[in-house]
Design a protein around this motif. Structure first.
Motif, mmCIF file in Angstrom:
data_model
loop_
_atom_site.group_PDB
_atom_site.id
_atom_site.type_symbol
_atom_site.label_atom_id
_atom_site.label_comp_id
_atom_site.label_asym_id
_atom_site.label_seq_id
_atom_site.Cartn_x
_atom_site.Cartn_y
_atom_site.Cartn_z
ATOM 1 N N ALA A 101 -52.279 -14.292 24.699
ATOM 2 C CA ALA A 101 -51.368 -13.296 25.260
ATOM 3 C C ALA A 101 -51.624 -11.926 24.652
ATOM 4 C CB ALA A 101 -49.931 -13.713 25.001
ATOM 5 N N ASN A 102 -51.469 -10.897 25.470
ATOM 6 C CA ASN A 102 -51.631 -9.524 24.998
ATOM 7 C C ASN A 102 -50.345 -9.014 24.351
ATOM 8 O OD1 ASN A 102 -54.179 -9.526 26.064
ATOM 9 N ND2 ASN A 102 -53.803 -7.951 27.605
ATOM 10 N N PRO A 103 -50.448 -8.055 23.445
ATOM 11 C CA PRO A 103 -49.244 -7.341 22.995
ATOM 12 C C PRO A 103 -48.568 -6.681 24.196
ATOM 13 C CG PRO A 103 -51.129 -6.846 21.578
ATOM 14 C CD PRO A 103 -51.667 -7.601 22.748
ATOM 15 N N ALA A 104 -47.295 -6.385 24.093
ATOM 16 C CA ALA A 104 -46.515 -5.876 25.228
ATOM 17 C C ALA A 104 -47.072 -4.589 25.805
ATOM 18 C CB ALA A 104 -45.066 -5.665 24.784
ATOM 19 N N ASN A 105 -47.729 -3.775 25.000
ATOM 20 C CA ASN A 105 -48.205 -2.487 25.497
ATOM 21 C C ASN A 105 -49.671 -2.505 25.923
ATOM 22 O OD1 ASN A 105 -49.072 -2.814 22.849
ATOM 23 N ND2 ASN A 105 -49.196 -0.602 22.489
ATOM 24 N N ASP A 150 -52.900 -6.568 30.932
ATOM 25 C CA ASP A 150 -53.735 -7.754 31.155
ATOM 26 C C ASP A 150 -54.320 -7.681 32.564
ATOM 27 O OD1 ASP A 150 -54.897 -10.232 31.380
ATOM 28 O OD2 ASP A 150 -53.014 -11.356 31.364
ATOM 29 N N ILE A 151 -55.622 -7.377 32.655
ATOM 30 C CA ILE A 151 -56.310 -7.320 33.955
ATOM 31 C C ILE A 151 -57.220 -8.537 34.067
ATOM 32 C CG2 ILE A 151 -57.858 -5.990 35.448
ATOM 33 C CD1 ILE A 151 -57.054 -3.490 33.880
ATOM 34 N N ARG A 152 -57.088 -9.243 35.168
ATOM 35 C CA ARG A 152 -57.965 -10.399 35.425
ATOM 36 C C ARG A 152 -58.609 -10.214 36.789
ATOM 37 N NH1 ARG A 152 -54.258 -15.508 33.207
ATOM 38 N NH2 ARG A 152 -53.267 -14.326 31.503
ATOM 39 N N ILE A 153 -59.890 -10.564 36.868
ATOM 40 C CA ILE A 153 -60.606 -10.356 38.125
ATOM 41 C C ILE A 153 -61.564 -11.514 38.381
ATOM 42 C CG2 ILE A 153 -62.288 -8.885 36.912
ATOM 43 C CD1 ILE A 153 -62.623 -7.368 39.600
ATOM 44 N N TRP A 154 -61.509 -12.015 39.614
ATOM 45 C CA TRP A 154 -62.438 -13.060 40.067
ATOM 46 C C TRP A 154 -63.451 -12.390 40.983
ATOM 47 C CZ3 TRP A 154 -57.722 -14.002 38.313
ATOM 48 C CH2 TRP A 154 -57.467 -15.176 37.603
ATOM 49 N N ALA A 198 -56.038 -1.841 27.600
ATOM 50 C CA ALA A 198 -56.054 -3.015 28.483
ATOM 51 C C ALA A 198 -57.106 -3.997 28.010
ATOM 52 C CB ALA A 198 -56.341 -2.587 29.921
ATOM 53 N N THR A 199 -56.968 -5.223 28.458
ATOM 54 C CA THR A 199 -58.042 -6.212 28.349
ATOM 55 C C THR A 199 -58.456 -6.583 29.763
ATOM 56 O OG1 THR A 199 -56.498 -8.086 28.336
ATOM 57 C CG2 THR A 199 -57.142 -7.151 26.193
ATOM 58 N N ILE A 200 -59.668 -7.073 29.896
ATOM 59 C CA ILE A 200 -60.112 -7.557 31.200
ATOM 60 C C ILE A 200 -60.691 -8.949 31.033
ATOM 61 C CG2 ILE A 200 -62.383 -6.437 31.019
ATOM 62 C CD1 ILE A 200 -62.160 -6.089 34.148
ATOM 63 N N ASP A 201 -60.267 -9.830 31.905
ATOM 64 C CA ASP A 201 -60.720 -11.227 31.895
ATOM 65 C C ASP A 201 -61.531 -11.419 33.174
ATOM 66 O OD1 ASP A 201 -61.037 -13.874 31.333
ATOM 67 O OD2 ASP A 201 -58.910 -14.327 31.141
ATOM 68 N N ILE A 202 -62.865 -11.499 33.061
ATOM 69 C CA ILE A 202 -63.755 -11.565 34.222
ATOM 70 C C ILE A 202 -64.135 -13.009 34.499
ATOM 71 C CG2 ILE A 202 -65.893 -10.742 35.264
ATOM 72 C CD1 ILE A 202 -65.829 -8.394 33.281
ATOM 73 N N HIS A 203 -63.892 -13.444 35.740
ATOM 74 C CA HIS A 203 -64.195 -14.808 36.182
ATOM 75 C C HIS A 203 -65.300 -14.753 37.243
ATOM 76 C CE1 HIS A 203 -60.381 -16.709 34.561
ATOM 77 N NE2 HIS A 203 -60.090 -15.422 34.495
ATOM 78 N N VAL A 227 -57.925 -9.403 42.122
ATOM 79 C CA VAL A 227 -57.600 -8.605 40.938
ATOM 80 C C VAL A 227 -56.114 -8.771 40.631
ATOM 81 C CG1 VAL A 227 -57.659 -6.318 39.893
ATOM 82 C CG2 VAL A 227 -59.380 -6.939 41.618
ATOM 83 N N ILE A 228 -55.802 -9.172 39.421
ATOM 84 C CA ILE A 228 -54.427 -9.436 39.012
ATOM 85 C C ILE A 228 -54.116 -8.630 37.755
ATOM 86 C CG2 ILE A 228 -52.817 -11.229 38.276
ATOM 87 C CD1 ILE A 228 -54.513 -13.230 39.862
ATOM 88 N N VAL A 229 -53.027 -7.883 37.803
ATOM 89 C CA VAL A 229 -52.619 -7.032 36.673
ATOM 90 C C VAL A 229 -51.242 -7.492 36.192
ATOM 91 C CG1 VAL A 229 -52.109 -4.687 35.915
ATOM 92 C CG2 VAL A 229 -53.935 -5.090 37.586
ATOM 93 N N ASN A 230 -51.197 -7.908 34.945
ATOM 94 C CA ASN A 230 -49.948 -8.435 34.366
ATOM 95 C C ASN A 230 -49.296 -9.473 35.281
ATOM 96 O OD1 ASN A 230 -50.301 -6.899 32.113
ATOM 97 N ND2 ASN A 230 -48.569 -5.525 32.447
ATOM 98 N N GLY A 231 -50.120 -10.322 35.859
ATOM 99 C CA GLY A 231 -49.634 -11.429 36.672
ATOM 100 C C GLY A 231 -49.414 -11.116 38.132
ATOM 101 N N VAL A 232 -49.600 -9.864 38.555
ATOM 102 C CA VAL A 232 -49.339 -9.456 39.939
ATOM 103 C C VAL A 232 -50.652 -9.042 40.607
ATOM 104 C CG1 VAL A 232 -48.039 -7.896 41.440
ATOM 105 C CG2 VAL A 232 -47.036 -8.666 39.272
ATOM 106 N N GLN A 233 -50.872 -9.523 41.833
ATOM 107 C CA GLN A 233 -52.125 -9.246 42.521
ATOM 108 C C GLN A 233 -52.152 -7.834 43.104
ATOM 109 O OE1 GLN A 233 -53.180 -12.078 45.547
ATOM 110 N NE2 GLN A 233 -55.230 -11.216 45.850
ATOM 111 N N TYR A 234 -53.286 -7.164 42.916
ATOM 112 C CA TYR A 234 -53.511 -5.850 43.513
ATOM 113 C C TYR A 234 -53.998 -6.045 44.943
ATOM 114 C CZ TYR A 234 -55.701 -1.316 44.463
ATOM 115 O OH TYR A 234 -56.065 -0.115 45.030
#
Length: 308
Positions: free
Chosen positions: A109-113, A116-120, A148-153, A264-271
């Motif tokens: 988990a990321n710190p609150a500030n 969290d960016i995730r991308i497939w 930010a962090t990025i999690d690339i799938h 693309v999902i940012v803090n759990g919400v899809q862009y």
């Protein structure tokens, strides 16, 4: 006095009925034994031939199985979530390899500030390429400075558009090879893959070119990565992780599964905005980071100067 059965010679005595019967029996016996010998020989040849065919077939099947069916193996190190998480300074989060058949784990988990960016992505996907061209510069800045962090799938859904070379799988495998051996160069390699993205309905980049791109990214362990690419070490993992992404769920998000790339999902919400508009994406990221518990700094801000 010698008796003659039948010589055909002039004046020879005519054989008696018993002699003719014995001669016929003898001839039949000789013919029967010859036939039996021929049948025995033919049976031997037939059985031997069938055996040779069976053995040959077994050998061919064994070769096919050992050549084309790779047993499930562990995934790449540093991709236990089926993706690689990259943070401050483009340094990857290290994780052990995902065992064969195991379910992926949730990234830390990321710190609150920290957003969290995730991308497939599919490295053969032109829409992914458009998103990368528009947003990579600002994403790099956010990740480098710790906003930010990025999690690339990397997944493979477009193999059928590379004229039989399975470029989607091969490029995702190459990315996994880099993640396994030189994870801190993953972001650079991913960027270079998109910068050299081939068009759909082509054969894509060959393995030699993929290897040269890893060297261009400055990887360590280049020879290990090259062999991993040539052997398609993680091709089975690519297939399995793609299936997991397409069937879901995607843990830690409100998205049940991947239905297309890029997802693309940012803090759990899809862009769901324009992929080629960096200001729209930056505004979305800022909105998702503006939660009551989040700190005001650092936070990503829109970058109008980003390349479109």
């Amino acid at each position: 006095m010698e008796s003659f059965v039948s010589t055909g010679a002039p004046g020879a005595p005519k054989p008696s009925k018993n002699e003719r019967r014995e001669a016929a029996r003898e001839k039949a016996r000789v013919l029967r034994e010859a036939q039996q010998k021929r049948e025995k020989r033919n049976r031997f040849l037939l059985i031997g031939g069938i055996g040779a065919v069976v053995i040959a077939a077994v050998v061919v099947v064994a070769l096919i199985l050992t050549t084309n069916i790779r047993p499930a193996g562990p995934g790449p190190a540093n991709m236990a979530s089926d993706g690689i998480k990259i943070g401050t300074g483009l340094v990857a989060e290290t994780t052990p390899a995902l065992p064969a058949g195991a379910e992926p784990t949730e990234p830390s988990a990321n710190p609150a500030n920290v957003v969290d960016i995730r991308i497939w992505v599919d490295y053969f996907c032109p829409v992914c390429g458009a998103f990368e061209a528009a947003n990579n510069e600002q994403i790099r800045g956010w990740v480098e400075d710790g906003s930010a962090t990025i999690d690339i799938h990397p997944i493979a859904i477009l193999d059928n558009r590379s004229m039989g070379t399975k470029y989607s799988t091969r490029s995702a495998n190459a990315a996994a090879c880099v993640a396994n051996t030189s994870p801190d160069k993953y972001f650079d390699f991913s960027q270079i893959l998109f910068e050299n993205q081939p068009e759909e309905q082509t054969v894509g980049l060959d393995d030699e070119t993929l290897i040269s791109l890893t060297e261009q990214a400055g990887v360590t362990g280049a020879s290990t990565i090259a062999k991993c690419i040539e052997d398609q070490t993680y091709a089975k993992w690519v297939s399995d992780s793609t299936t997991r992404a397409l069937t879901g769920p995607l843990p830690g998000t409100d998205v049940p599964k991947v239905e297309g790339t890029p997802t693309v999902i940012v803090n759990g919400v899809q862009y769901k905005g324009a992929v080629d508009d960096p200001e729209e994406f930056a505004a979305f990221v800022l909105a998702q980071s503006s939660t009551p518990e989040a700190s005001s700094t650092p936070t990503p801000t829109p970058s109008p100067a980003a390349t479109q």
